[in-house]
Design an enzyme around this catalytic site. Sequence first.
Site, short mmCIF file in Angstrom:
data_model
loop_
_atom_site.label_atom_id
_atom_site.label_comp_id
_atom_site.label_asym_id
_atom_site.label_seq_id
_atom_site.Cartn_x
_atom_site.Cartn_y
_atom_site.Cartn_z
CE1 TYR A 1 -4.20 -2.39 4.72
CE2 TYR A 1 -3.29 -0.21 4.26
CZ TYR A 1 -3.81 -1.40 3.82
OH TYR A 1 -3.92 -1.64 2.46
CB SER B 1 -0.86 -0.02 1.27
OG SER B 1 -1.44 1.24 1.48
N1 NAP Z 1 -8.51 -1.54 -2.48
C1 NAP Z 1 -7.58 -0.61 -2.34
O1 NAP Z 1 -7.83 0.59 -2.61
C2 NAP Z 1 -6.20 -0.98 -1.87
C3 NAP Z 1 -5.22 0.02 -1.84
C4 NAP Z 1 -3.93 -0.32 -1.42
C5 NAP Z 1 -3.65 -1.62 -1.06
N2 NAP Z 1 -4.61 -2.57 -1.11
C6 NAP Z 1 -4.25 -3.95 -0.73
O2 NAP Z 1 -4.77 -4.85 -1.69
C7 NAP Z 1 -5.00 -6.12 -1.08
C8 NAP Z 1 -6.39 -6.61 -1.42
O3 NAP Z 1 -7.32 -5.73 -0.79
P1 NAP Z 1 -8.79 -5.49 -1.35
O4 NAP Z 1 -8.94 -4.05 -1.52
O5 NAP Z 1 -9.08 -6.42 -2.45
O6 NAP Z 1 -9.59 -5.85 -0.02
P2 NAP Z 1 -10.89 -6.75 0.26
O7 NAP Z 1 -11.82 -6.71 -0.90
O8 NAP Z 1 -11.37 -6.30 1.59
O9 NAP Z 1 -10.29 -8.21 0.36
C9 NAP Z 1 -9.47 -8.59 1.42
C10 NAP Z 1 -9.47 -10.08 1.49
O10 NAP Z 1 -8.67 -10.49 2.61
C11 NAP Z 1 -9.34 -11.54 3.26
N3 NAP Z 1 -9.02 -11.62 4.69
C12 NAP Z 1 -9.15 -10.65 5.63
N4 NAP Z 1 -8.86 -11.14 6.84
C13 NAP Z 1 -8.56 -12.45 6.67
C14 NAP Z 1 -8.21 -13.50 7.56
N5 NAP Z 1 -8.13 -13.31 8.88
N6 NAP Z 1 -7.96 -14.73 7.05
C15 NAP Z 1 -8.06 -14.94 5.72
N7 NAP Z 1 -8.39 -13.99 4.83
C16 NAP Z 1 -8.65 -12.76 5.31
C17 NAP Z 1 -10.83 -11.21 3.11
O11 NAP Z 1 -11.60 -12.38 3.30
P3 NAP Z 1 -13.13 -12.28 3.79
O12 NAP Z 1 -13.81 -11.39 2.78
O13 NAP Z 1 -13.59 -13.67 3.80
O14 NAP Z 1 -13.07 -11.64 5.16
C18 NAP Z 1 -10.87 -10.67 1.68
O15 NAP Z 1 -11.05 -11.69 0.74
C19 NAP Z 1 -4.75 -5.93 0.39
O16 NAP Z 1 -3.48 -6.41 0.73
C20 NAP Z 1 -4.82 -4.41 0.58
O17 NAP Z 1 -4.06 -4.01 1.68
C21 NAP Z 1 -5.89 -2.28 -1.50
#
Ligand code: NAP
Length: 282
Positions: free
Chosen positions: A185, A172
């Site tokens: 985070y 991030s």
């Molecule tokens: N979206 C953005 O703008 C953004 C920006 C910068 C970085 N990122 C990074 O991109 C990556 C993907 O994020 P996203 O935006 O796609 O988020 P998301 O849609 O919230 O997905 C996060 C995933 O992580 C899983 N997860 C959370 N806690 C868990 C646990 N205890 N055990 C197993 N799985 C777990 C969730 O599973 P459940 O749904 O089953 O809880 C979900 O599938 C992350 O590393 C995030 O930090 C995202």
Amino acid sequence: MTENMSHLDHYPELLDASSAWTHDFLPDALKDKAILVTGAGDGLGATTAKTYASFGANVILLGKTRSKLEQVSDWITQHTQTSPVIVPCDLERLDEDTVSKLGDAIDGAFSRLDGIVHHASRLGPRVPLEHYPPEAWQQVMQINVNAVFMLNRGLFELLHRGPKAVVVHTSSSVGRKGRAYWGAYAASKFALEGLSQILADETEANGQIQVFSVNPGATRTAMRREAYPLEDPLSLPLPEAHMELFLLLMSSLGDSPVLTIPTGQQLDARTWQQDLQRVPQA
Ligand SMILES: NC(=O)c1ccc[n+]([C@@H]2O[C@H](COP(=O)([O-])OP(=O)(O)OC[C@H]3O[C@@H](n4cnc5c(N)ncnc54)[C@H](OP(=O)(O)O)[C@@H]3O)[C@@H](O)[C@H]2O)c1
């Protein structure tokens, strides 16, 4: 501009995104590769898994909520010729024994592991450090960084067995420059960047494993909504917008790599094209 991605007709969002791609990928670019995607039930993880499967990979879908993983797995089975496997697993409770069983299960199903993409992550509270709940700190660090270390460590032998392997850590912007109220985070993503650099350095001489970190930037997912509830989601790119980069990072696994990106690169999904122009090709 891509030549012909009509094999993506089953996936309109990716087909649409592919019209802006600057590299072409053969429909079987990842055929028979086994790739573990964490956080595969939602957001970037689900999209990465569907994308890799659409290019022939057998994906191992790890995530917390079984029903979400089943949905992604059903979609993949319906639309591709690949064999997805689901691994419902709470990374907060991940231990050595669970990782060892996961390794055995992957070995049993595919006899190989070609890649891991670590997407799973928790946002945690957005409060000043002085008010940050210690339990939440531990939880975020456990999921976002300790579990990544455990998976890389426990699956290393399997990754090392094949001719090539790729590990991608999803970071991030707050893992590269600290910002107020991003607490555990941000700290966890700094640690993840460190983990990525250490693994890249340790494996560089041998050359068999490539290691990257990627900052996707603002993307239309549940986590982004949680962080910025007042933002219009339609103003943000879909996760599919980043899939050219996630395919490129895995392309060295295939017989004809599209582009060889030197290991250890810290990439940003919004600027990777310019960033890579500055990097000497391996
Ligand atoms: N979206 C953005 O703008 C953004 C920006 C910068 C970085 N990122 C990074 O991109 C990556 C993907 O994020 P996203 O935006 O796609 O988020 P998301 O849609 O919230 O997905 C996060 C995933 O992580 C899983 N997860 C959370 N806690 C868990 C646990 N205890 N055990 C197993 N799985 C777990 C969730 O599973 P459940 O749904 O089953 O809880 C979900 O599938 C992350 O590393 C995030 O930090 C995202």
